[in-house]
Enzyme design. Structure first.
Site, short mmCIF file in Angstrom:
data_model
loop_
_atom_site.label_atom_id
_atom_site.label_comp_id
_atom_site.label_asym_id
_atom_site.label_seq_id
_atom_site.Cartn_x
_atom_site.Cartn_y
_atom_site.Cartn_z
N TYR A 1 9.67 -2.23 10.00
CA TYR A 1 8.69 -1.67 8.85
C TYR A 1 9.10 -0.49 8.00
CZ TYR A 1 4.01 -0.32 7.23
OH TYR A 1 3.28 0.01 6.47
N SER B 1 -4.67 -0.32 15.91
CA SER B 1 -4.04 0.95 16.21
C SER B 1 -4.91 1.84 15.45
CB SER B 1 -2.56 1.02 15.80
OG SER B 1 -2.43 0.86 14.33
N ASP C 1 0.90 -1.17 -0.13
CA ASP C 1 -0.05 0.01 -0.03
C ASP C 1 0.59 1.13 -0.08
OD1 ASP C 1 0.65 -0.46 2.74
OD2 ASP C 1 -1.09 0.18 3.54
N ASP D 1 -5.42 0.45 5.88
CA ASP D 1 -6.06 0.20 7.21
C ASP D 1 -7.16 1.27 7.30
OD1 ASP D 1 -4.24 -1.72 7.57
OD2 ASP D 1 -3.48 -0.80 9.25
P1 NG1 Z 1 -0.65 -3.69 10.43
O1 NG1 Z 1 -0.84 -5.04 9.99
O2 NG1 Z 1 -1.79 -3.21 11.16
O3 NG1 Z 1 0.54 -3.80 11.27
C1 NG1 Z 1 0.53 -2.28 8.55
C2 NG1 Z 1 0.30 -0.84 7.91
C3 NG1 Z 1 -0.37 -0.91 6.52
C4 NG1 Z 1 0.33 -2.10 5.66
C5 NG1 Z 1 0.61 -3.30 6.46
C6 NG1 Z 1 1.26 -4.23 5.53
C7 NG1 Z 1 -0.16 0.90 9.18
C8 NG1 Z 1 -1.22 1.78 10.38
N1 NG1 Z 1 -0.59 0.05 8.76
O4 NG1 Z 1 -0.49 -2.94 9.26
O5 NG1 Z 1 -0.55 0.11 5.80
O6 NG1 Z 1 1.39 -1.50 5.17
O7 NG1 Z 1 1.25 -3.03 7.67
O8 NG1 Z 1 0.66 -4.52 4.37
O9 NG1 Z 1 0.77 1.49 9.40
#
Ligand code: NG1
Length: 421
Positions: free
Chosen positions: A235, A140, A47, A183
């Site tokens: 991340y 979150s 994304d 999200d």
């Molecule tokens: P989660 O799985 O909630 O940690 C995160 C990012 C998304 C996306 C995914 C991987 C946020 C709020 N969410 O989600 O945008 O990159 O990882 O696909 O940073």
């Protein structure tokens, strides 16, 4: 996209929240904002490359019961005592709490809304959530979305769901995680019974019905992957690597006359050359680590297109094969899996899942597997017997192992508690 306002009023309101509200603030909450979690079915870590993804909202949600104040104070207490009560003054430059402090997820939407709309009215609220925390199920963002909706409501800020989603995606960067917009988009735009193929810049959403007999099972490793903590660095690093890889590939292609003009990003590059040519360019231009990251992004984008087709034609086996390929890529090329995630994926397949993959950011958290109604019982049983029970995680297993129900997006409405007060 769905309406953010809940015209029907609210059902399933958590009555203990209104009791806590009245003991803390006196009287009753007037409104409740609800924001669901999500499970991503296909399209992981792309994304933020502006490439389309395929999540659905789940039955789990954050609820904020609240009442407007006549000043700029925001006071929010969480039903879960693990999280301290939070109090802050509204404004466009709210100082963040320390890294990992949950208050940052409440301050993030306040800060962004105050930057954009000069809002001034705070609120008192009680928050509760049944979305597993730090498990890749968007716990979150559900907080961010619920608080954002509540502050918009009390300040009479009217935004279309797509605008709201984009604003909240920007808002969440306040927490230090450079996330994409998946999200927030599914959180606001989801439709019950459907997954959504979400494209970005500008945000677009195509709702795709989930076939009646398909069951997406979510299983939580129990290993928390806090993006406000240990998972934040890795991340953000993945996102930077994707940006760097794209720059190097584009530069190389321009220098070697393999591109007519500079593309605006990943989607543009893929449109101009097609996936096969883009990967072959990358093999010439990139060193090993960046090539892996880049290859994941390009192949995962292709899997999203194919997964949408499988959903539309109810091709369960085809969708499962794509899930397996996605996990392989997240394991080998993107390197965001873990021993526990790999183990759950293997057990899910052994139990009869059509395919399985980690879901969300990885580094811990959950997997998702797909089964039809006839097989899902066996899949659940195998996961329980081979992963959860041997680890003594059998108690409260329903929170860790469940069939995800494709649910509707966030809404705000009048509180039932107010009507009864
Ligand atoms: P989660 O799985 O909630 O940690 C995160 C990012 C998304 C996306 C995914 C991987 C946020 C709020 N969410 O989600 O945008 O990159 O990882 O696909 O940073």
């Amino acid at each position: 996209m769905a309406e953010a306002r809940d015209p029907e009023g609210v059902t399933n309101e958590r009555s203990t929240d209104s009791e806590l509200f009245s003991s803390l603030f006196g009287g009753a909450p007037t409104h409740v904002a609800r924001a669901p979690g999500r499970v991503n079915l296909m399209g992981e870590h792309i994304d933020y490359c502006d490439l389309a993804v395929l999540p659905m909202a789940t039955q789990h949600e954050a609820q904020l019961q609240f009442r407007a104040r006549d000043d700029g104070l925001v006071r929010i207490t969480n039903q879960d005592p693990e999280f301290d009560p939070v109090e802050f003054e509204l404004g466009p430059a709210i100082a963040p709490g320390s890294r990992g402090d949950w208050r940052n997820y409440l301050q993030a939407p306040a800060n962004e809304l105050a930057r954009q709309f000069a809002i001034w009215r705070g609120l008192d609220g009680v928050l509760s959530s049944d979305i597993p925390v730090a498990a890749g199920l968007s716990s979150s963002t559900a907080l961010v979305n619920a608080v954002g909706l509540a502050l918009a409501e009390v300040n009479e800020v009217l935004l279309a769901p797509a605008q709201f989603a984009e604003l909240m995606a920007e808002a969440e960067h306040y927490t230090g995680t450079r996330g994409g917009g998946m999200d927030q988009a599914i959180g606001f735009g989801a439709r019950a019974g459907h997954a959504a193929c979400i494209a970005f810049s500008p945000l677009r959403m195509r709702h795709v019905a989930v076939p009646e007999d398909w069951c997406f099972v979510v299983a939580d490793t129990g290993v928390r992957a806090e993006k406000s903590g240990r998972a934040q660095g890795p991340y953000n690093q993945r996102r930077s690597e994707c940006e760097e890889a794209l720059d190097v590939v584009v530069q190389f292609a321009l220098q070697h006359d393999r591109l007519p003009t500079r593309p605006r990003g990943y989607p543009d590059l893929l449109r101009m050359l097609g996936a096969a040519e883009v990967i072959s360019l990358a093999e010439e231009a990139l060193e090993a680590r960046l090539l892996k990251r880049f290859r994941h992004v390009v192949t995962e984008a292709d899997r999203v297109d194919q997964a949408v087709d499988c959903l539309l034609s109810a091709d369960l086996a085809g969708f499962g094969t794509l899930m397996d390929a996605s996990h392989g890529s997240l394991y080998a090329d993107y390197q965001v899996s873990s021993r526990e995630l790999d183990e759950l994926v293997a057990i899910a397949r052994e139990g009869g899942g059509a395919g399985a993959r980690l879901t969300g950011a990885g580094f811990g958290g959950c997997i998702v597997t797909l089964a039809d109604r006839g097989t899902v019982g066996a899949v659940l049983e195998t996961l329980a017997e081979q992963y959860f029970e041997p680890r003594g995680m059998g108690d409260g297993i329903d929170d860790r192992l469940f069939v995800a129900v494709p649910s509707a997006g966030a809404s705000v409405g009048n509180s039932v508690a107010a009507a009864g007060a």
